[in-house]
Structures are given as C-alpha cells and as structure tokens.
Design an enzyme around this catalytic site. Structure first.
Site, PDB file in Angstrom:
ATOM      1  N   HIS A 295      24.065  81.856  79.297  1.00 56.09           N
ATOM      2  CA  HIS A 295      23.574  80.985  78.231  1.00 56.09           C
ATOM      3  C   HIS A 295      22.728  81.828  77.275  1.00 56.09           C
ATOM      4  CE1 HIS A 295      21.105  77.743  76.444  1.00 56.09           C
ATOM      5  NE2 HIS A 295      22.000  76.877  76.883  1.00 56.09           N
ATOM      6  N   ASP A 372      19.140  82.138  86.802  1.00 63.11           N
ATOM      7  CA  ASP A 372      19.086  80.955  85.954  1.00 63.11           C
ATOM      8  C   ASP A 372      19.800  79.837  86.709  1.00 63.11           C
ATOM      9  OD1 ASP A 372      19.520  78.908  84.163  1.00 63.11           O
ATOM     10  OD2 ASP A 372      20.469  80.136  82.620  1.00 63.11           O
ATOM     11  N   GLN A 375      22.032  75.091  85.948  1.00 63.11           N
ATOM     12  CA  GLN A 375      23.256  74.351  86.262  1.00 63.11           C
ATOM     13  C   GLN A 375      23.476  74.207  87.768  1.00 63.11           C
ATOM     14  OE1 GLN A 375      25.190  72.703  84.265  1.00 63.11           O
ATOM     15  NE2 GLN A 375      24.134  73.371  82.417  1.00 63.11           N
ATOM     16  N   LYS A 398      17.996  68.402  84.121  1.00 65.37           N
ATOM     17  CA  LYS A 398      19.339  68.605  84.680  1.00 65.37           C
ATOM     18  C   LYS A 398      19.411  68.219  86.157  1.00 65.37           C
ATOM     19  CE  LYS A 398      20.444  72.391  81.487  1.00 65.37           C
ATOM     20  NZ  LYS A 398      21.461  71.753  80.632  1.00 65.37           N
ATOM     21  N   CYS A 537      25.992  76.831  73.539  1.00 65.57           N
ATOM     22  CA  CYS A 537      24.983  77.909  73.594  1.00 65.57           C
ATOM     23  C   CYS A 537      25.514  79.141  74.318  1.00 65.57           C
ATOM     24  CB  CYS A 537      23.690  77.424  74.241  1.00 65.57           C
ATOM     25  SG  CYS A 537      22.875  76.106  73.324  1.00 65.57           S
TER      26      CYS A 537
END
Length: 581
Positions: A295, A372, A375, A398, A537
C-alpha cells in the site's frame, strides 16, 4: 488505627482490607500522607527530584553500614497529600531494608493487594513506579547489578498474557446469519427494495452493535480527557483506555502493554516507525526492503525517509500470478538490509506472503521486520512474540472497530531506543526553558489527546472478534472466496487478478474487458451492491498489473452466499446496461 509512617506493610494490608471501599482507602492514604515528615528545603533539589511523577516528588537515600551489613534509609516528600500516602507505602516496603531485600521484594503483588494497580489513574501509577525504580536503582548500584534503569524513564511493568478464563472473551459458535444480525448497518432495506450487499470490508468493516454501544457509553457515561484528571470520570476513562491496551496486547501476543502505542491508524503507525526509527538509525548504504504488493502507506514514508538519510528502498518482485518471489527476495537480502516492511495480506490481490519464512530469513542478516497487518488481522491469528516481529501496524476500522484509531506494536527495546515523532502533552517527563525529557513508551509516542472513545471501543471490537475462533471464520470467508472465483469466471471478459484462492485471503480484484472499473462500481450500486474501484492506493502494483484500475470485492464474517449470488446477478446487470453480450 492511627496513620503513621512507621506502619508495616502487613498493617497496611490489614487496614486496606478492613476499609474495603476505595473512597475510604483514598481518605486513609491522605491521612497517611498528612503525618509524613517534611524534607528540609535544602534537600528539595533537582538532584533529588523523581522524574515521571505527576506531582513534585523528592527522594533522598542514605546508606547505613553496621557490622558489615548494608541498609538503605529512605526519606521522601511530595507536594500532594495522596502522593505522600503512596510514599508511606513505599517506605513500608523498602525503608531500612538491605539492597538484596529491596530487589527481592515483590512490590507489584503488594500494590495489587492494596488495590493500587486497579484504582490509581495511570499517570499516578507511573509516578509510583518511578519512585520504586529510583529506590531499586540505588539498590542495584550497591549490589553491583548492571541493569540500572534511567530514573527519568522508569521501566513500565509488563503484564503477562491473561491466563484466567474470566479475563478471556467467552466463545461462541460461529453462525453467519447470527453474526450478520449483530451489524445494524446491514439490516437496512435500500431504495428499490434491495438489501445491503456490503463487499468493501477491505476498505472499512461494518461495526457490530456492541462496538457502537461502547463508544456511545464512553460519551454518555464517563467521557473526560485521559491521563489528566483524578476525578471519577478521569479515573474511569483512563482505566478503560488501559484495559483496551491490555486487550490489544493479548490479541497480538505482545509481551507487555508498554509495547502497544495507540495511533490514528496504520498510516500513522508506519510513519511513526519511519520517522522515529528510520530517521535515527538509517544511514547511507542501508536498504529498506519492500514488496511490490505494498500500500502507498508502506511505500511513501520509506521513500521520504530514504531521501533524508541516504538509504535505499528496494522492491521484491512478484511472480506472474501475484505472489512474492522468494528467490528474488533471497537474492536481495544482504547485510545492507536494515528493515523488511511487508504486508500481511495484499489489499488488492489478497496475496498472503509467507511472513514467518520471510522474517526468519530477514533475521539471518540482522534486519528488523515491520508487518502492515491492516488487511490480515481480521482474518488470521498473529503472535508478534512467537513470530519475532519487531513492528506491527493495524487500524481499528478494518477489524470491526471505530475509525480514527490504530495500533503500533513495537518491541520494547526498539521503542525505548527511538526518538519521539510528535511532541507535546502527555509524552513528556519534564519541560524546561532549554530542554525537555520524554516519558517511557508507550506515552513517549502518544503526544496530545488520544482517540479516547475510539481506542476503548477498539478493545470491545477485539473482544467481539475473540469470541469466535478464527479458524471457522477463515473457513467461511475462504469458502465465499472460492465460490466467488468460480462464479465470476463465468462472466464474459472478466479477469481475476492475483494468485489462486489457496494463496490469498478474502479479496477478489477484477477487470472486465472494455468496461471501465468506475462504471462497474456505479451500476452495481444501483442494485445495492457496494464494491470499491480504482487503484486502491497501490499505483505501482497496478502499473505492474498493466491496468489503470480494478474493481474489488472483499468479504468479512458477515457476508453470505446470497451476497455472492447478488454480485453475480449484478455483474450480468452491468453488462446488460452497457449493451455487452
């Protein structure tokens, strides 16, 4: 019993137990403090100041030696009566003891027995621990122990992961219809009589009623600024915020609450690491290794810091089907690699990189690892301690929690070595005209007013998710993914980008020959089907795919096979509206 500073710790335990109620115990602490002798003005100096305390505290130690025995005499005083009462507790624990006895004293258990761990607001608790560390540092110096901590930055007490079943969320059997009923936004009927078909959870997940209720509870019942007031609202909100921090610690497997920093989201968390760690430790010739899946939030901060430090950003290529090319990864790794920053799951292709294997190889060359997890965290378990992850970032919105709050996990030693990123209220220990000093992590990285209600409700969201075992959730979402793949490939001209379902999470990004992604998304909305379109993104990744934009459908625990049916029907409706065969 009259309050006197010569009370033993056992007498204090009995008195606190007899009083029972915190209001009476608080009054008793004040009574204790009123009888604490004054310190001479000549001893109320900066040399004797205990930094990290909300009140002004001075502590003086004297070494007594008698027939070969060494004892530590302690005198202390503050400008607040209740803090003077805490000093009496400290004296009962340590005054007149040998250095060895001081270091062997289980002070945390004593504080817990007296209710101080539960009832003291965090800033007052931090002050108490700062006094303890000052005394223990003196004891360490006398015994020759080398791990003396800086009294200006007292080491926070690490919490063990909860073992009591009552501390863990209750388990419930997963049933998708029951779960879906807990999300009020999904119960609406849209114009035209269409139900809500929400397929954009990769962007932001819907919120269960329990999370909504928790955020409302904060505002309706006890909202106040955190870590400021000692009045009831201030006390309650600070404790609720720290409970949420403990829930995050437990959920991701961190060693202590001082490794959990609340931020505004994943983007802020990664920027914090880039600026607070990267700016200080990266230098010319160093390399930061990313994947082509990342991202923008895990690309741009490293480009920015690389320009300022002289470091280089390099990218691990993908295979033709959108997986991380591990051969190329191994070739790029070297002693110059200082950080591997990798997504836990691609927000476009759904690709799940082999993070554990990549961490192992990165450690072989001495590199740190940032994951990261924006997700991945709603879909798969993670244990940062077991997996040797150094930094981990994710967003509340999220993971079925509120927007405006996120988390940065950082290994304690790294957070202690890093400089602050933002400066201001709460993150300071002292401020002078010429210089300032910082609080210990996590406060060092939480300047200003935190996202209070949002962080508290994030704790509730993690409780909600923890009520289910992730395994049945994952199986449900992967079943939806496989069905979606099979049925979408029946649509003429439709191409799914990325790896097979066995290598990805619950995301499908696709294009249809000759049809603009924006048209697909807009026409699906007419049928109550919510998907996202664009570059998501990830401009470099879309350039790698050779397309300007994709349409993305993403699944969560509340999606059903009916949602897949409506998506397929909607796509056929799109083609019909655009006069496509």
């Amino acid at each position: 019993m009259s309050a006197t500073k010569t009370m033993t710790i056992d007498e204090l335990r009995d008195e606190f137990d007899f009083l029972g109620d915190w209001e009476e115990q608080c009054r008793f602490l004040i009574e204790l403090g009123e009888e604490l002798p004054e310190l001479p003005p000549a001893e109320q100096t900066e040399e004797h100041r205990v930094l990290g305390c909300q009140a002004r505290v001075w502590l003086v130690t004297e070494v007594l030696r008698d027939n070969g025995a060494t004892r530590l005499r302690i005198r202390a005083k503050s400008d607040a009566r209740i803090v003077d009462g805490l000093i009496v507790v400290l004296l009962a624990l340590f005054d007149g003891k040998s250095p060895e006895q001081i270091l062997a004293t289980d002070f945390r258990d004593t504080f817990a027995e007296l209710g101080l761990e539960t009832h003291l607001v965090p800033q007052r608790k931090n002050g108490l621990y700062a006094m303890v560390e000052r005394v223990r540092n003196e004891a360490r110096a006398l015994t020759g122990t080398s791990d003396i901590t800086n009294p200006e930055t007292p080491r926070s007490a690490s919490l063990e992961l909860p073992t009591d079943d009552e501390q863990r969320p209750r388990r419930r059997i997963f049933d998708v219809d029951d779960a879906r009923a807990l999300f009020p936004a999904l119960q609406q009927c849209l114009p035209g009589g269409y139900p809500v078909t929400y397929l954009d959870s990769a962007s932001s997940a819907q919120k269960p009623q329990v999370v909504i209720d928790k955020e409302v509870e904060v505002y309706e019942q006890y909202y106040a600024n955190a870590y400021r007031g000692v009045y009831r609202y201030g006390d309650r909100v600070s404790l609720e915020l720290e409970k949420a921090r403990e829930k995050v610690q437990w959920f991701i497997g961190a060693r202590g609450v001082d490794e959990i920093v609340f931020t505004s989201g994943t983007t802020m968390s990664i920027n914090l690491v880039a600026n607070a760690w990267g700016r200080k430790f990266l230098k010319p010739g160093d390399e930061v290794l990313l994947t082509e899946l990342e991202h923008h939030a895990n690309i741009v901060p490293w480009q920015w810091i690389a320009r300022q430090t002289g470091a280089t950003v390099r990218f691990i290529p993908l295979t033709s089907d959108g997986r991380v090319d591990l051969t190329q990864f191994a070739a790029l790794l070297s002693e110059r690699t200082k950080l591997l920053a990798v997504t836990g799951m691609s927000n476009v292709l759904g690709t799940v990189p082999p993070v554990q294997e990549m961490v192992r190889k990165a450690k072989e060359v001495g590199a740190l690892v940032l994951v990261d997890a924006a997700q991945s965290i709603p879909h798969m378990p993670i244990d940062v301690s077991r997996d040797q992850i150094d930094f981990l970032a994710f967003s509340g919105h999220k993971v079925y929690g509120p927007s405006g709050v996120g988390v940065l996990y950082g290994r304690r030693e790294l957070l202690e070595a890093m400089d602050p990123f933002l400066c201001g209220g709460h993150m300071i220990a002292t401020v002078g005209w010429a210089d300032s000093t910082w609080s210990a992590p996590p406060a060092k990285f939480e300047a200003g007013t935190p996202p209070i209600a949002q962080a508290i409700a994030l704790g509730t969201a993690l409780d909600f998710l923890s009520e289910y075992t992730l395994c049945p959730l994952h199986k449900h979402e992967q079943s939806l993914l496989r069905t979606a793949h099979e049925r979408m490939l029946e649509i003429p001209g439709l191409k799914i980008h990325g790896p097979p379902t066995s290598e990805k999470g619950a995301i499908v990004s696709f294009t249809i020959d000759g049809v603009a992604a924006g048209d697909i998304a807009q026409l699906l909305d007419l049928r109550g089907i919510f998907v996202r379109h664009g570059h998501h993104c990830t401009m470099p990744l879309h350039e790698r795919l050779g397309v300007a934009a994709t349409v993305r459908a993403s699944f969560a625990l509340y999606n059903t096979l009916d949602d897949i049916d409506r998506l397929i029907s909607g796509l056929r409706f799109v083609l019909k509206e655009l006069n496509r065969p």
